[in-house]
Scaffold this motif. Structure first.
Motif, PDB file in Angstrom:
ATOM      1  N   ALA A   1      60.169 -15.012  29.992  1.00 41.43           N
ATOM      2  CA  ALA A   1      60.416 -14.844  28.556  1.00 41.43           C
ATOM      3  C   ALA A   1      61.663 -14.009  28.314  1.00 41.43           C
ATOM      4  O   ALA A   1      62.506 -14.330  27.468  1.00 41.43           O
ATOM      5  CB  ALA A   1      59.198 -14.201  27.886  1.00 41.43           C
ATOM      6  N   ILE A   2      61.805 -12.918  29.068  1.00 42.07           N
ATOM      7  CA  ILE A   2      62.980 -12.058  28.913  1.00 42.07           C
ATOM      8  C   ILE A   2      64.243 -12.808  29.310  1.00 42.07           C
ATOM      9  O   ILE A   2      65.282 -12.709  28.649  1.00 42.07           O
ATOM     10  CB  ILE A   2      62.813 -10.774  29.748  1.00 42.07           C
ATOM     11  CG1 ILE A   2      61.690  -9.905  29.157  1.00 42.07           C
ATOM     12  CG2 ILE A   2      64.116  -9.989  29.808  1.00 42.07           C
ATOM     13  CD1 ILE A   2      61.334  -8.699  29.996  1.00 42.07           C
ATOM     14  N   GLY A   3      64.161 -13.585  30.389  1.00 42.41           N
ATOM     15  CA  GLY A   3      65.328 -14.358  30.823  1.00 42.41           C
ATOM     16  C   GLY A   3      65.787 -15.355  29.777  1.00 42.41           C
ATOM     17  O   GLY A   3      66.983 -15.473  29.487  1.00 42.41           O
ATOM     18  N   ILE A   4      64.832 -16.089  29.195  1.00 45.83           N
ATOM     19  CA  ILE A   4      65.188 -17.049  28.139  1.00 45.83           C
ATOM     20  C   ILE A   4      65.828 -16.313  26.967  1.00 45.83           C
ATOM     21  O   ILE A   4      66.844 -16.742  26.414  1.00 45.83           O
ATOM     22  CB  ILE A   4      63.948 -17.834  27.669  1.00 45.83           C
ATOM     23  CG1 ILE A   4      63.290 -18.568  28.829  1.00 45.83           C
ATOM     24  CG2 ILE A   4      64.325 -18.831  26.571  1.00 45.83           C
ATOM     25  CD1 ILE A   4      61.908 -19.122  28.488  1.00 45.83           C
ATOM     26  N   ALA A   5      65.208 -15.189  26.573  1.00 47.72           N
ATOM     27  CA  ALA A   5      65.729 -14.419  25.437  1.00 47.72           C
ATOM     28  C   ALA A   5      67.137 -13.914  25.708  1.00 47.72           C
ATOM     29  O   ALA A   5      67.988 -13.898  24.814  1.00 47.72           O
ATOM     30  CB  ALA A   5      64.784 -13.254  25.121  1.00 47.72           C
ATOM     31  N   GLN A   6      67.412 -13.506  26.958  1.00 49.79           N
ATOM     32  CA  GLN A   6      68.758 -13.026  27.300  1.00 49.79           C
ATOM     33  C   GLN A   6      69.776 -14.157  27.189  1.00 49.79           C
ATOM     34  O   GLN A   6      70.880 -13.956  26.663  1.00 49.79           O
ATOM     35  CB  GLN A   6      68.750 -12.440  28.714  1.00 49.79           C
ATOM     36  CG  GLN A   6      68.042 -11.107  28.792  1.00 49.79           C
ATOM     37  CD  GLN A   6      67.973 -10.530  30.187  1.00 49.79           C
ATOM     38  OE1 GLN A   6      67.804  -9.325  30.364  1.00 49.79           O
ATOM     39  NE2 GLN A   6      68.068 -11.378  31.186  1.00 49.79           N
ATOM     40  N   GLY A   7      69.405 -15.348  27.643  1.00 49.42           N
ATOM     41  CA  GLY A   7      70.325 -16.479  27.547  1.00 49.42           C
ATOM     42  C   GLY A   7      70.605 -16.864  26.116  1.00 49.42           C
ATOM     43  O   GLY A   7      71.765 -17.066  25.720  1.00 49.42           O
ATOM     44  N   LEU A   8      69.551 -16.957  25.296  1.00 49.49           N
ATOM     45  CA  LEU A   8      69.730 -17.347  23.893  1.00 49.49           C
ATOM     46  C   LEU A   8      70.446 -16.251  23.105  1.00 49.49           C
ATOM     47  O   LEU A   8      71.256 -16.538  22.220  1.00 49.49           O
ATOM     48  CB  LEU A   8      68.375 -17.657  23.264  1.00 49.49           C
ATOM     49  CG  LEU A   8      67.693 -18.928  23.760  1.00 49.49           C
ATOM     50  CD1 LEU A   8      66.313 -19.081  23.127  1.00 49.49           C
ATOM     51  CD2 LEU A   8      68.535 -20.162  23.461  1.00 49.49           C
ATOM     52  N   SER A   9      70.134 -14.990  23.403  1.00 46.22           N
ATOM     53  CA  SER A   9      70.813 -13.896  22.716  1.00 46.22           C
ATOM     54  C   SER A   9      72.311 -13.933  23.007  1.00 46.22           C
ATOM     55  O   SER A   9      73.138 -13.706  22.113  1.00 46.22           O
ATOM     56  CB  SER A   9      70.209 -12.558  23.150  1.00 46.22           C
ATOM     57  OG  SER A   9      70.839 -11.492  22.484  1.00 46.22           O
ATOM     58  N   TYR A  10      72.651 -14.228  24.251  1.00 50.43           N
ATOM     59  CA  TYR A  10      74.070 -14.358  24.603  1.00 50.43           C
ATOM     60  C   TYR A  10      74.712 -15.492  23.803  1.00 50.43           C
ATOM     61  O   TYR A  10      75.815 -15.343  23.256  1.00 50.43           O
ATOM     62  CB  TYR A  10      74.196 -14.622  26.101  1.00 50.43           C
ATOM     63  CG  TYR A  10      75.610 -14.980  26.534  1.00 50.43           C
ATOM     64  CD1 TYR A  10      76.582 -14.010  26.661  1.00 50.43           C
ATOM     65  CD2 TYR A  10      75.948 -16.300  26.792  1.00 50.43           C
ATOM     66  CE1 TYR A  10      77.881 -14.332  27.044  1.00 50.43           C
ATOM     67  CE2 TYR A  10      77.243 -16.639  27.180  1.00 50.43           C
ATOM     68  CZ  TYR A  10      78.201 -15.656  27.302  1.00 50.43           C
ATOM     69  OH  TYR A  10      79.481 -15.985  27.672  1.00 50.43           O
ATOM     70  N   MET A  11      74.055 -16.638  23.723  1.00 46.51           N
ATOM     71  CA  MET A  11      74.601 -17.786  22.996  1.00 46.51           C
ATOM     72  C   MET A  11      74.797 -17.478  21.520  1.00 46.51           C
ATOM     73  O   MET A  11      75.817 -17.838  20.919  1.00 46.51           O
ATOM     74  CB  MET A  11      73.668 -18.998  23.146  1.00 46.51           C
ATOM     75  CG  MET A  11      73.648 -19.594  24.538  1.00 46.51           C
ATOM     76  SD  MET A  11      72.208 -20.670  24.781  1.00 46.51           S
ATOM     77  CE  MET A  11      72.388 -21.790  23.392  1.00 46.51           C
ATOM     78  N   HIS A  12      73.805 -16.791  20.914  1.00 45.85           N
ATOM     79  CA  HIS A  12      73.849 -16.536  19.471  1.00 45.85           C
ATOM     80  C   HIS A  12      74.774 -15.393  19.081  1.00 45.85           C
ATOM     81  O   HIS A  12      75.410 -15.436  18.031  1.00 45.85           O
ATOM     82  CB  HIS A  12      72.443 -16.220  18.956  1.00 45.85           C
ATOM     83  CG  HIS A  12      71.512 -17.391  18.992  1.00 45.85           C
ATOM     84  ND1 HIS A  12      70.217 -17.338  18.517  1.00 45.85           N
ATOM     85  CD2 HIS A  12      71.681 -18.662  19.443  1.00 45.85           C
ATOM     86  CE1 HIS A  12      69.630 -18.506  18.696  1.00 45.85           C
ATOM     87  NE2 HIS A  12      70.493 -19.322  19.243  1.00 45.85           N
ATOM     88  N   HIS A  13      74.819 -14.342  19.925  1.00 45.38           N
ATOM     89  CA  HIS A  13      75.479 -13.105  19.509  1.00 45.38           C
ATOM     90  C   HIS A  13      76.748 -12.772  20.277  1.00 45.38           C
ATOM     91  O   HIS A  13      77.576 -11.999  19.789  1.00 45.38           O
ATOM     92  CB  HIS A  13      74.499 -11.925  19.626  1.00 45.38           C
ATOM     93  CG  HIS A  13      73.244 -12.097  18.830  1.00 45.38           C
ATOM     94  ND1 HIS A  13      73.214 -12.017  17.453  1.00 45.38           N
ATOM     95  CD2 HIS A  13      71.976 -12.381  19.213  1.00 45.38           C
ATOM     96  CE1 HIS A  13      71.980 -12.220  17.034  1.00 45.38           C
ATOM     97  NE2 HIS A  13      71.212 -12.448  18.072  1.00 45.38           N
ATOM     98  N   ASP A  14      76.916 -13.331  21.470  1.00 42.85           N
ATOM     99  CA  ASP A  14      78.067 -12.956  22.287  1.00 42.85           C
ATOM    100  C   ASP A  14      79.060 -14.094  22.483  1.00 42.85           C
ATOM    101  O   ASP A  14      80.140 -13.862  23.020  1.00 42.85           O
ATOM    102  CB  ASP A  14      77.598 -12.453  23.656  1.00 42.85           C
ATOM    103  CG  ASP A  14      76.758 -11.198  23.534  1.00 42.85           C
ATOM    104  OD1 ASP A  14      77.175 -10.286  22.801  1.00 42.85           O
ATOM    105  OD2 ASP A  14      75.684 -11.136  24.146  1.00 42.85           O
ATOM    106  N   CYS A  15      78.701 -15.314  22.095  1.00 41.50           N
ATOM    107  CA  CYS A  15      79.647 -16.426  22.165  1.00 41.50           C
ATOM    108  C   CYS A  15      80.406 -16.532  20.845  1.00 41.50           C
ATOM    109  O   CYS A  15      79.848 -16.280  19.784  1.00 41.50           O
ATOM    110  CB  CYS A  15      78.914 -17.747  22.435  1.00 41.50           C
ATOM    111  SG  CYS A  15      78.241 -17.867  24.098  1.00 41.50           S
ATOM    112  N   SER A  16      81.652 -16.888  20.924  1.00 40.83           N
ATOM    113  CA  SER A  16      82.455 -17.052  19.714  1.00 40.83           C
ATOM    114  C   SER A  16      83.162 -18.411  19.752  1.00 40.83           C
ATOM    115  O   SER A  16      84.055 -18.618  20.576  1.00 40.83           O
ATOM    116  CB  SER A  16      83.487 -15.929  19.596  1.00 40.83           C
ATOM    117  OG  SER A  16      84.237 -16.049  18.401  1.00 40.83           O
TER     118      SER A  16
END
Length: 1009
Positions: free
Chosen positions: A802-817
């Motif tokens: 669960a944490i791994g999925i959240a880290q990947g999605l959080s990166y996509m939503h908040h750290d990708c531009s």
């Protein structure tokens, strides 16, 4: 002919007659009692003797004493079987209870269509069937129900179609509740003929087509509660709404209403709650108010202009005022500071200016003060936390100045401090650093001074103090800041070395200490920063070698160490770096080969001792200093020999190319393949293509066949998108979307795209191969050992996933531009490596957003049943919150072990989970018994609740992926998010029904920024 009683007494002894009369009446009463007793026992038998009816027995005391029964004059008039897990239809003989007036079957799992046998309950006054699995349409002969019916609740069911006109024939109706259904037809205009109607709720029927109010509102002169929230209402609010003289609560929020707000609304003297947020209303707010008892006023997210009416300062009962996200201008009236009941004040994102009323919070128990993104000047009011109740202070993006009020240092309940982008100065009040509940400490871009404390509130996860004038060193006590996720202290006056204790923060994802005066070496034991994504230490005076451990940080994708005094060789760097800057140091030696491409052309400049094998990096070539030997030798002999060698090599090369061409032709591989690499490869396109044989097929997914291919050093996974001669446009678009997105993403929790290969009629994507395949195969027992299914996913593994999925999605939503929305998150698209680290895969549906949070409309809905967010189905609008919904479903799968489509054809796992929360069910009873252990129960309950939060109907009520990640990462810590209060305002979005609120799912929406 009736014989007078006195005449009977003359013919028979009167006392004998009276005894006979009593006996006849008693016999009739006993017969009715026995009949009702038999009906109740038949109901118990029909429901298959459920445990909760264990006291219903033929030998027990009178059924009138049973808790589910109410009797009047020894006859059953009320039957309540709510929240009892009933999953059978309502028995056809229930109306054998001939005097039944009150019937409640709410919040069970009753299937089928509307129970028409209830038409035979001729005395029914109260009928509650809400919160069940009913489907079909609300029957057009619903008027066959009792003519005495006053209360009808069909909410939170799957009824669809129209609100039929026949409902208006039930003339005694006082309350109609059809909230949270799937109504998608017309609404009967005849409802305004119900002259006794006091309560009408059609809210949260997002399936409604666009419609306008069909009623003459003047007829609703007894209506007290009018709820049309989220029903796709269009047009303008009728002027005659002011004729609804009894109106107490009006909610028309989250629709498409336009035009102005009728002044008659504010003339309704009984009005206490008015909600019109999230529409397209324009014009000015009416400045005449006679609704002096107004307690809740929410006009946020419209297009309102003009000033805030001064008269609002006379609303002595006003508790909630939200005018955010409009175009309001002018000042806040001085009288607002004297409102005695005001708890929530929200005016963020307007064009307001001037100074703030100094008495804000002095006379009321203020909890929320949100004025961000305006043009306010002057100081913050001194008494905002006068009563110690303040939870959220959000004043960023203004021109406020002066020091923060000292009283904030004693504000122990404060959760959010957001004062960034102002002109504040002076020291931070000492108590604020350690405020126990504080989660977000955001004071960047001000003029604050002082030093950092040794102790910081353990709960702080975002600590942003950049662009201020803080000085001194980073304290060694930083090791106690254990929940810190973001530490941004850029552009200050910090000096001294980076303390080793800073490496003891395991949850850190962002560390920005650039543009300070830090000296010394970078600590060598940074290997503990397993979650670190961004590290910026540029423009300091750091020296020494770059630690080799930096290459072992699995999540690091952004590294900036430029403009320091680092020396020595460039160490092995994380392979997933997308942003790298080591320029302007004293580094020497050869550039690592994987960074020798134009993407990193500016990453190594200003290091005179560095060299590269390619001119693309604008560095000295590593072989440029080689000198020719034997200068005295005869150049002519050498030239002849060289020419002979070149000729022989050309002949050999041509021969090899001819042999290779014939081999390709033999295997049907003549078409020219084009390979685009995204990292250094140890294989060629021909080795991939020649190995795509039937025995290497491991499955199919998305738009193609998937192969497992041995490339010598290990395996790769190859997805082949194939359509014989000519590729369909849809397949081509999917291919290009996946290539475009994955080629720009490097994160440990996102599957790595190594290269793509294509020719005229085939497209290949080459990924890293993950040995444990997809999550669904393990979670739903599809992985077998021999012939017996094995459950290997214990709870620690599931939480890790669960944490791994959240880290990947959080990166996509908040750290990708720009941000990336996946649009098809599901367990089959989550891949697992040998250590059960989760990686998000299959980006064929992904979409890049132009701006964070911006809604994009797609031409069609694509996704998987059970995972699709409701607003995506209804509007095809794309935002990050549709991924959050799907992630919530995955969390529910991880905690319950059930599949996303659990339920019937009209329901899903998320709806099943919500229903249990609504009825206040015991969460532990819902968890997967295969992995449930007492030691994990709190964590599993927390993750289940987070799954429920993420699957909220309203996107605004769902947390962001970054917030969801913080909750998951906090598990296991003392007083962590397992406690309800630490879910913050999001936990309040779970509509936990109280006994007085059974009728409807609570409408709690967060309108904060």
């Amino acid at each position: 002919m009736t014989i007078p009683l006195i005449q009977l007494c003359l013919e028979f002894p009167c006392h004998i007659f009276l005894v006979l009369f009593f006996l006849l009446g008693h016999t009739s009463s006993q017969s009715l009692y026995d009949q009702e007793h038999a009906v109740l026992l038949n109901i118990k038998q029909y429901l298959q003797d459920p445990p909760f009816l264990s006291n219903w027995t033929s030998t027990s005391s009178s059924h009138c004493s049973w808790p589910e029964i109410i009797c009047t004059t020894n006859s059953v008039t009320s039957l309540t079987l709510s929240q009892s897990n009933i999953n059978r239809t309502i028995p056809s003989f229930i109306c054998g209870l001939t005097n039944l007036t009150h019937l409640d079957f709410s919040f069970n799992f009753i299937p089928g269509g509307f129970p028409t046998p209830l038409y035979n309950c001729s005395k029914l006054e109260y009928l509650d069937l809400s919160g069940n699995n009913f489907d079909g349409k609300v029957p057009h002969d619903i008027d066959q129900l009792s003519a005495n019916l006053q209360y009808l609740n069909l909410g939170s069911t799957n009824f669809h179609g129209d609100v039929p006109s026949s409902i208006a024939k039930l003339k005694q109706l006082r309350q109609i509740k059809l909230q949270y259904c799937l109504l998608n037809g017309s609404v009967a205009g005849e409802i305004d003929d119900l002259s006794n109607l006091e309560y009408l709720d059609l809210s949260s029927n997002f399936m409604f087509p666009e419609w306008k109010l069909p009623w003459n509102l003047t007829k609703f002169n007894k209506l007290k509660v009018f709820n049309l929230y989220g029903t796709n209402l269009v047009g303008e609010i009728p002027e005659n709404i002011g004729d609804m003289v009894a109106l107490d609560m009006l909610d028309m929020s989250n629709n498409s209403l336009a035009g102005g707000i009728p002044s008659g609304l504010f003339l309704l003297k009984n009005l206490t709650s008015l909600r019109l947020y999230a529409n397209s209303l324009s014009g000015e707010i009416p400045s005449v108010v006679e609704a002096l008892n107004l307690a809740n006023l929410d006009l946020a997210r419209n297009n309102l202009t003009g000033k805030i009416p001064d008269i609002f300062g006379k609303l002595q009962q006003l508790s909630w005022l939200s005018l955010s996200l409009n175009g309001l201008s002018g000042v806040i009236p001085e009288s607002f500071g004297n409102l005695p009941a005001l708890k929530d004040f929200r005016v963020f994102f307007n064009n307001l200016s001037g100074t703030l009323p100094p008495d804000f919070g002095r006379y009321s128990k203020l909890e929320t003060f949100m004025i961000a993104s305006n043009s306010f000047t002057g100081k913050l009011p001194d008494n905002l936390c006068y009563h110690g109740m303040l939870l959220s202070l959000s004043v960023y993006d203004n021109n406020l100045s002066g020091e923060l009020p000292e009283s904030l240092g004693n504000c122990s309940g404060l959760l959010d401090l957001k004062v960034h982008n102002n002109e504040f100065s002076g020291n931070i009040p000492s108590g604020l650093w350690t405020s126990f509940n504080l989660t977000n400490f955001m004071v960047s871009h001000n003029k604050f001074t002082g030093v950092l404390p040794e102790r910081l509130s353990w709960n702080i996860s975002r600590f942003e103090i950049s662009y201020n004038q803080f000085s001194g060193g980073i304290p060694s006590g930083v090791s106690s800041w254990t929940n810190l996720v973001v530490f941004d202290a850029s552009k200050n006056n910090f000096n001294g070395s980076i303390p080793r204790q800073l490496t003891a923060l395991p949850k850190l994802t962002t560390l920005l200490l650039d543009q300070n005066q830090l000296t010394g070496e970078l600590p060598s034991d940074i290997i503990s920063w397993k979650s670190l994504v961004a590290l910026n230490l540029s423009q300091n005076q750091l020296y020494g070698q770059i630690p080799h451990a930096i290459g072992q940080l699995p999540a690091l994708s952004q590294l900036d160490l430029s403009e320091n005094e680092f020396s020595g060789q460039v160490p092995s760097l994380p392979p997933r770096l997308t942003n790298l800057n080591l320029s302007s140091n004293h580094l020497t030696g050869r550039i690592p080969s994987e960074f020798e491409n134009s993407v990193f052309a500016s990453s190594f400049l200003g290091n005179s001792g560095l060299c590269a094998d390619t001119p693309a990096l604008n560095l000295t070539l590593c072989n440029s200093g080689l000198q020719r030997k034997n200068k005295g030798s005869s150049w002519s002999v050498g030239l002849v020999i060289s020419l002979v060698i070149v000729a022989l090599l050309l002949i050999l090369l041509l021969s090899l190319l001819f042999i290779r061409f014939n081999r390709k032709r033999k295997h049907g591989l003549v078409n020219s393949w084009k390979l685009i690499s995204f990292e250094r490869l140890n294989f060629t396109e021909s080795s991939i293509v020649s190995s795509m044989t039937e025995q290497n097929i491991i499955g199919s997914g998305g738009y193609g066949i998937v192969y497992r291919i041995d490339v010598g050093s290990g395996y790769v996974a190859v997805k082949k998108i194939w359509n014989n001669r000519k590729l369909e446009k849809k397949l081509e678009n999917s291919f290009r979307a996946e290539v475009r997105i994955l080629s720009n993403i490097r994160h440990t929790n996102i599957v790595r795209l190594m290269c793509c290969i294509s020719n005229e009629d085939s497209m290949l994507l080459v990924y890293e191969y993950l040995e444990n395949h997809s999550l669904d195969k393990w979670l739903h027992k599809k992985v077998k050992s021999g012939s017996v299914s094995k459950v290997v996913l214990d709870w620690p593994k599931r939480l890790k996933i669960a944490i791994g999925i959240a880290q990947g999605l959080s990166y996509m939503h908040h750290d990708c531009s720009p941000p990336v929305v996946h649009r098809d998150i599901k367990t089959s698209n989550i891949l697992l490596d040998t250590q059960f680290n989760a990686k998000v895969a299959d980006f064929g549906l992904a979409k890049m957003l132009i701006k964070p949070g911006e809604l994009n409309t797609m031409s069609a809905v694509i996704g998987s049943f059970g995972y699709i967010a409701p607003e995506y189905v209804q509007t095809t609008r794309v935002s990050e919150k549709i991924d959050v919904f799907s992630f919530g479903v995955v969390l529910l799968e991880l905690t319950t072990g059930k599949e996303a489509n659990y339920g019937d054809q009209h329901s899903s796992l998320s709806e099943w989970a919500w229903r249990h929360v609504l009825i206040g069910g015991n969460v532990e009873e819902l968890l997967d018994k295969d992995v449930m252990e007492a030691i994990y129960s709190d964590e599993m309950c927390t993750v289940f609740k987070l799954g429920v939060l993420c699957t909220a109907t309203l996107p605004a009520s769902r947390p962001s992926m970054r917030e969801a990640l913080q909750i998951l990462q906090s598990l296991g810590e003392p007083f962590a998010y397992g406690d309800q209060k630490n879910f913050g305002h999001y936990y309040d979005a779970i509509p936990l029904l109280k006994s007085s609120e059974k009728e409807t799912r609570l409408d709690v929406v967060d309108h904060s920024e």
